[in-house]
Motif scaffolding. Structure first.
Motif, mmCIF file in Angstrom:
data_model
loop_
_atom_site.group_PDB
_atom_site.id
_atom_site.type_symbol
_atom_site.label_atom_id
_atom_site.label_comp_id
_atom_site.label_asym_id
_atom_site.label_seq_id
_atom_site.Cartn_x
_atom_site.Cartn_y
_atom_site.Cartn_z
ATOM 1 N N LEU A 62 3.815 -19.161 -13.127
ATOM 2 C CA LEU A 62 4.643 -19.772 -12.048
ATOM 3 C C LEU A 62 4.837 -18.924 -10.722
ATOM 4 O O LEU A 62 4.843 -19.501 -9.616
ATOM 5 N N GLU A 63 5.236 -17.692 -10.893
ATOM 6 C CA GLU A 63 5.598 -16.931 -9.870
ATOM 7 C C GLU A 63 4.382 -16.769 -9.032
ATOM 8 O O GLU A 63 4.551 -16.711 -7.758
ATOM 9 N N ALA A 64 3.175 -16.276 -9.730
ATOM 10 C CA ALA A 64 2.128 -15.965 -8.613
ATOM 11 C C ALA A 64 1.377 -17.435 -8.034
ATOM 12 O O ALA A 64 1.220 -17.304 -7.141
ATOM 13 N N LEU A 65 1.524 -18.506 -8.941
ATOM 14 C CA LEU A 65 1.120 -19.662 -8.039
ATOM 15 C C LEU A 65 2.199 -20.086 -6.980
ATOM 16 O O LEU A 65 1.645 -20.608 -6.024
ATOM 17 N N ALA A 66 3.572 -19.785 -7.123
ATOM 18 C CA ALA A 66 4.382 -20.238 -6.177
ATOM 19 C C ALA A 66 4.159 -19.393 -4.894
ATOM 20 O O ALA A 66 4.129 -19.774 -3.715
ATOM 21 N N VAL A 67 3.941 -18.068 -5.016
ATOM 22 C CA VAL A 67 3.531 -17.234 -3.876
ATOM 23 C C VAL A 67 2.268 -17.680 -3.354
ATOM 24 O O VAL A 67 2.072 -17.507 -2.022
ATOM 25 N N GLY A 68 1.151 -18.022 -4.003
ATOM 26 C CA GLY A 68 0.003 -18.363 -3.489
ATOM 27 C C GLY A 68 0.159 -19.592 -2.753
ATOM 28 O O GLY A 68 -0.366 -19.738 -1.588
ATOM 29 N N ILE A 69 1.018 -20.520 -3.046
ATOM 30 C CA ILE A 69 1.064 -21.853 -2.551
ATOM 31 C C ILE A 69 1.886 -21.471 -1.212
ATOM 32 O O ILE A 69 1.681 -22.060 0.012
ATOM 33 N N ILE A 70 2.998 -20.593 -1.061
ATOM 34 C CA ILE A 70 3.478 -20.071 0.110
ATOM 35 C C ILE A 70 2.608 -19.520 1.359
ATOM 36 O O ILE A 70 2.577 -19.801 2.274
ATOM 37 N N CYS A 71 1.752 -18.587 0.534
ATOM 38 C CA CYS A 71 0.877 -17.899 1.564
ATOM 39 C C CYS A 71 -0.089 -18.819 2.095
ATOM 40 O O CYS A 71 -0.720 -18.576 3.265
ATOM 41 N N SER A 72 -0.263 -20.172 1.494
ATOM 42 C CA SER A 72 -1.377 -20.956 1.856
ATOM 43 C C SER A 72 -1.066 -21.585 3.197
ATOM 44 O O SER A 72 -1.938 -22.041 3.968
ATOM 45 N N ILE A 73 0.417 -21.667 3.677
ATOM 46 C CA ILE A 73 0.980 -22.342 4.668
ATOM 47 C C ILE A 73 0.493 -21.609 5.963
ATOM 48 O O ILE A 73 -0.185 -22.544 6.819
ATOM 49 N N PHE A 74 0.177 -20.307 5.802
ATOM 50 C CA PHE A 74 -0.417 -19.698 7.167
ATOM 51 C C PHE A 74 -1.976 -20.149 7.459
ATOM 52 O O PHE A 74 -2.269 -20.511 8.485
ATOM 53 N N LEU A 75 -2.468 -20.242 6.064
ATOM 54 C CA LEU A 75 -3.973 -20.781 6.262
ATOM 55 C C LEU A 75 -3.999 -22.254 6.683
ATOM 56 O O LEU A 75 -5.035 -22.461 7.646
ATOM 57 N N ILE A 76 -3.237 -22.959 6.259
ATOM 58 C CA ILE A 76 -3.110 -24.513 6.624
ATOM 59 C C ILE A 76 -3.079 -24.671 7.975
ATOM 60 O O ILE A 76 -3.510 -25.578 8.824
ATOM 61 N N GLY A 125 -4.725 -10.456 -13.223
ATOM 62 C CA GLY A 125 -4.408 -11.787 -13.630
ATOM 63 C C GLY A 125 -3.667 -12.826 -12.724
ATOM 64 O O GLY A 125 -3.795 -13.617 -12.108
ATOM 65 N N MET A 126 -2.393 -12.154 -12.259
ATOM 66 C CA MET A 126 -1.410 -12.423 -11.398
ATOM 67 C C MET A 126 -2.004 -12.848 -10.077
ATOM 68 O O MET A 126 -1.901 -13.925 -9.333
ATOM 69 N N PHE A 127 -2.888 -11.925 -9.390
ATOM 70 C CA PHE A 127 -3.662 -12.046 -8.040
ATOM 71 C C PHE A 127 -4.573 -13.004 -8.040
ATOM 72 O O PHE A 127 -4.862 -13.734 -7.282
ATOM 73 N N PHE A 128 -5.354 -12.955 -9.430
ATOM 74 C CA PHE A 128 -6.257 -14.150 -9.466
ATOM 75 C C PHE A 128 -5.672 -15.621 -9.457
ATOM 76 O O PHE A 128 -6.123 -16.487 -8.589
ATOM 77 N N ILE A 129 -4.431 -15.625 -10.079
ATOM 78 C CA ILE A 129 -3.864 -17.135 -9.937
ATOM 79 C C ILE A 129 -3.038 -17.181 -8.554
ATOM 80 O O ILE A 129 -3.074 -18.030 -7.974
ATOM 81 N N LEU A 130 -2.562 -16.243 -7.820
ATOM 82 C CA LEU A 130 -1.983 -16.142 -6.597
ATOM 83 C C LEU A 130 -3.104 -16.791 -5.419
ATOM 84 O O LEU A 130 -2.811 -17.642 -4.828
ATOM 85 N N ALA A 131 -4.374 -15.993 -5.744
ATOM 86 C CA ALA A 131 -5.456 -16.506 -4.877
ATOM 87 C C ALA A 131 -5.894 -17.821 -4.978
ATOM 88 O O ALA A 131 -6.259 -18.511 -3.985
ATOM 89 N N PHE A 132 -6.096 -18.209 -6.246
ATOM 90 C CA PHE A 132 -6.417 -19.409 -6.612
ATOM 91 C C PHE A 132 -5.530 -20.701 -6.302
ATOM 92 O O PHE A 132 -5.991 -21.694 -5.339
ATOM 93 N N GLY A 133 -4.095 -20.323 -6.395
ATOM 94 C CA GLY A 133 -3.316 -21.326 -5.916
ATOM 95 C C GLY A 133 -3.342 -21.421 -4.374
ATOM 96 O O GLY A 133 -3.206 -22.595 -3.782
ATOM 97 N N MET A 134 -3.413 -20.275 -3.706
ATOM 98 C CA MET A 134 -3.509 -20.332 -2.180
ATOM 99 C C MET A 134 -4.648 -20.964 -1.738
ATOM 100 O O MET A 134 -4.634 -21.845 -0.891
ATOM 101 N N ILE A 135 -5.835 -20.698 -2.312
ATOM 102 C CA ILE A 135 -7.105 -21.420 -1.870
ATOM 103 C C ILE A 135 -7.465 -22.935 -2.345
ATOM 104 O O ILE A 135 -7.621 -23.883 -1.475
ATOM 105 N N VAL A 136 -6.974 -23.323 -3.451
ATOM 106 C CA VAL A 136 -6.654 -24.594 -3.702
ATOM 107 C C VAL A 136 -5.781 -25.511 -2.765
ATOM 108 O O VAL A 136 -6.039 -26.792 -2.390
ATOM 109 N N THR A 137 -4.497 -24.918 -2.633
ATOM 110 C CA THR A 137 -3.822 -25.473 -1.791
ATOM 111 C C THR A 137 -4.384 -25.864 -0.074
ATOM 112 O O THR A 137 -4.122 -26.951 0.239
#
Length: 155
Positions: A62-76, A125-137
């Motif tokens: 959940l932590e990694a996913l949340a960070v990934g979603i937050i980081c995706s804002i810049f790309l969005i 594993g955490m960085f994979f989830i972070l990156a995946f959450g960022m890219i999917v979002t």
């Protein structure tokens, strides 16, 4: 220390490749397929969690996913489309390269901060989830923008 340097070099290479791919993609019309396929291809990396060395707790997921979603804002915020000659094109953003470098620096700092408390496999594993959450979002946002423009194009 070797793995930190090696993984940073690999991440920098991947960021560079992503910048080049994004610049090339801007020369061709965008499509739903081109937006959806990258996260689908990346999802196969989740097979890493079959192996115990990469398994993490649900709170870390959940932590990694949340960070990934937050980081995706810049790309969005930097992903915009335009209509040219009855086709939809992704407008290349000058900020994209800086955002990727910033995310790389964030990754290095984050790795240094948590690298001593969790194993290399779990960090991976955490960085994979972070990156995946960022890219999917990011890609879902792109898909939404694309479909909205496509509706306007068809009117």
């Amino acid at each position: 220390m070797f793995w930190l340097v090696a993984s940073t070099v690999v991440a920098a290479f991947m960021a560079g490749a992503m910048i080049v791919m994004r610049l090339k993609a801007a020369k061709k019309p965008a499509s739903i397929k081109k937006i959806i396929l990258p996260p689908l291809f990346m999802s196969t990396g989740a097979f890493m969690f079959i192996f115990p060395v990469f398994q993490i707790r649900w709170v870390q997921v959940l932590e990694a996913l949340a960070v990934g979603i937050i980081c995706s804002i810049f790309l969005i915020k930097t992903s915009k489309f335009e209509i040219r000659d009855q086709d939809i094109y992704l407008i290349p953003s000058k900020a994209f390269a800086f955002i990727l470098v910033g995310l790389l620096l964030f990754r290095i700092i984050f790795k240094l901060a948590i690298g001593s408390t969790i194993s290399l496999g779990q960090t991976s594993g955490m960085f994979f989830i972070l990156a995946f959450g960022m890219i999917v979002t990011w890609r879902l946002s792109m898909l939404y923008k694309f479909v909205q423009l496509e509706k306007n194009l068809n009117y």
